[in-house]
Write a protein that holds these residues in place. Structure first.
Motif, PDB file in Angstrom:
ATOM      1  N   ARG A  28       6.032  -8.314  -7.806  1.00  0.00           N
ATOM      2  CA  ARG A  28       4.692  -7.486  -8.377  1.00  0.00           C
ATOM      3  C   ARG A  28       4.748  -7.864  -9.857  1.00  0.00           C
ATOM      4  NH1 ARG A  28       6.030  -2.718  -6.917  1.00  0.00           N
ATOM      5  NH2 ARG A  28       4.889  -2.948  -4.964  1.00  0.00           N
ATOM      6  N   ARG A  31       3.379 -11.403 -10.331  1.00  0.00           N
ATOM      7  CA  ARG A  31       1.875 -11.737  -9.765  1.00  0.00           C
ATOM      8  C   ARG A  31       1.081 -10.836 -10.719  1.00  0.00           C
ATOM      9  NH1 ARG A  31      -1.078  -8.236  -7.294  1.00  0.00           N
ATOM     10  NH2 ARG A  31       0.230  -6.692  -6.710  1.00  0.00           N
ATOM     11  N   GLN A  38      -2.974  -9.603  -4.764  1.00  0.00           N
ATOM     12  CA  GLN A  38      -2.090  -9.871  -3.487  1.00  0.00           C
ATOM     13  C   GLN A  38      -2.901 -11.216  -2.622  1.00  0.00           C
ATOM     14  OE1 GLN A  38      -1.067  -6.410  -1.408  1.00  0.00           O
ATOM     15  NE2 GLN A  38       0.570  -5.866  -2.576  1.00  0.00           N
ATOM     16  N   LEU A  41      -2.380 -14.642  -4.098  1.00  0.00           N
ATOM     17  CA  LEU A  41      -0.910 -14.945  -3.824  1.00  0.00           C
ATOM     18  C   LEU A  41      -0.846 -15.297  -2.406  1.00  0.00           C
ATOM     19  CD1 LEU A  41       1.754 -15.561  -4.895  1.00  0.00           C
ATOM     20  CD2 LEU A  41       2.347 -13.352  -4.549  1.00  0.00           C
ATOM     21  N   GLU A  61       6.199  -6.546  -1.149  1.00  0.00           N
ATOM     22  CA  GLU A  61       6.322  -5.926  -2.349  1.00  0.00           C
ATOM     23  C   GLU A  61       6.766  -4.408  -2.697  1.00  0.00           C
ATOM     24  OE1 GLU A  61       2.739  -6.429  -5.066  1.00  0.00           O
ATOM     25  OE2 GLU A  61       2.988  -8.602  -5.076  1.00  0.00           O
ATOM     26  N   LEU A  79       5.035 -18.805  -8.043  1.00  0.00           N
ATOM     27  CA  LEU A  79       5.065 -17.618  -9.221  1.00  0.00           C
ATOM     28  C   LEU A  79       5.876 -18.439 -10.551  1.00  0.00           C
ATOM     29  CD1 LEU A  79       6.171 -14.417  -7.383  1.00  0.00           C
ATOM     30  CD2 LEU A  79       3.803 -15.257  -8.223  1.00  0.00           C
TER      31      LEU A  79
END
Length: 101
Positions: A28, A31, A38, A41, A61, A79
Motif C-alpha cells: 500500500r 502503491r 488498486q 496496479l 493489501e 513497484l
C-alpha cells in the motif's frame, strides 16, 4: 479455517498473519508513493499475465492473505522494489525506495 491449517502450531499462524500484514502495508505504501490506485496496479499485473481479482488484491493489501510467488514477482517488478524490502522491509531497501519514489 481450512482443515489443513487446523493442526499447525499457533506460533506459525501468528507469524503468517504478521507477515501478511507487513507485506500488505508495504504494498500500500509503495502503491501510494507511485500514485497508483488498486485498479491501476491490478491492470499492470494483468499485463504481466498475473490475474488477481479486486477482492483478492484488497485482501493482500489488508494483510488478510499472503501473495503467491507469481504475484510477488510481478509486484516487485511493477513497484520497482527489491524482494528484501517487499518481504522483509529491510532498511537498505527502504533507502533505495525513497530515492526512486
Amino acid at each position: 479455517m481450512p482443515k489443513r491449517m487446523q493442526d499447525l502450531p499457533e506460533e506459525y499462524l501468528t507469524h503468517q498473519r504478521a507477515l501478511a500484514r507487513a507485506i500488505g502495508e508495504r504494498l500500500r505504501l509503495r502503491r501510494t508513493i507511485l500514485d497508483l490506485t488498486q485498479e491501476h496496479l491490478r491492470a499492470r499485473l494483468e499485463l504481466a499475465h498475473v490475474y488477481v481479482s479486486r477482492t483478492q488484491y484488497s485482501r493482500i493489501e489488508n494483510g488478510d492473505t499472503l501473495p503467491s510467488a507469481d504475484q510477488l514477482i510481478a509486484l516487485r517488478m511493477i513497484l520497482g522494489v527489491s524482494f528484501d524490502w517487499l518481504l522483509l522491509g529491510s532498511e537498505d531497501s527502504e533507502k533505495q525506495l525513497s530515492k526512486r519514489g
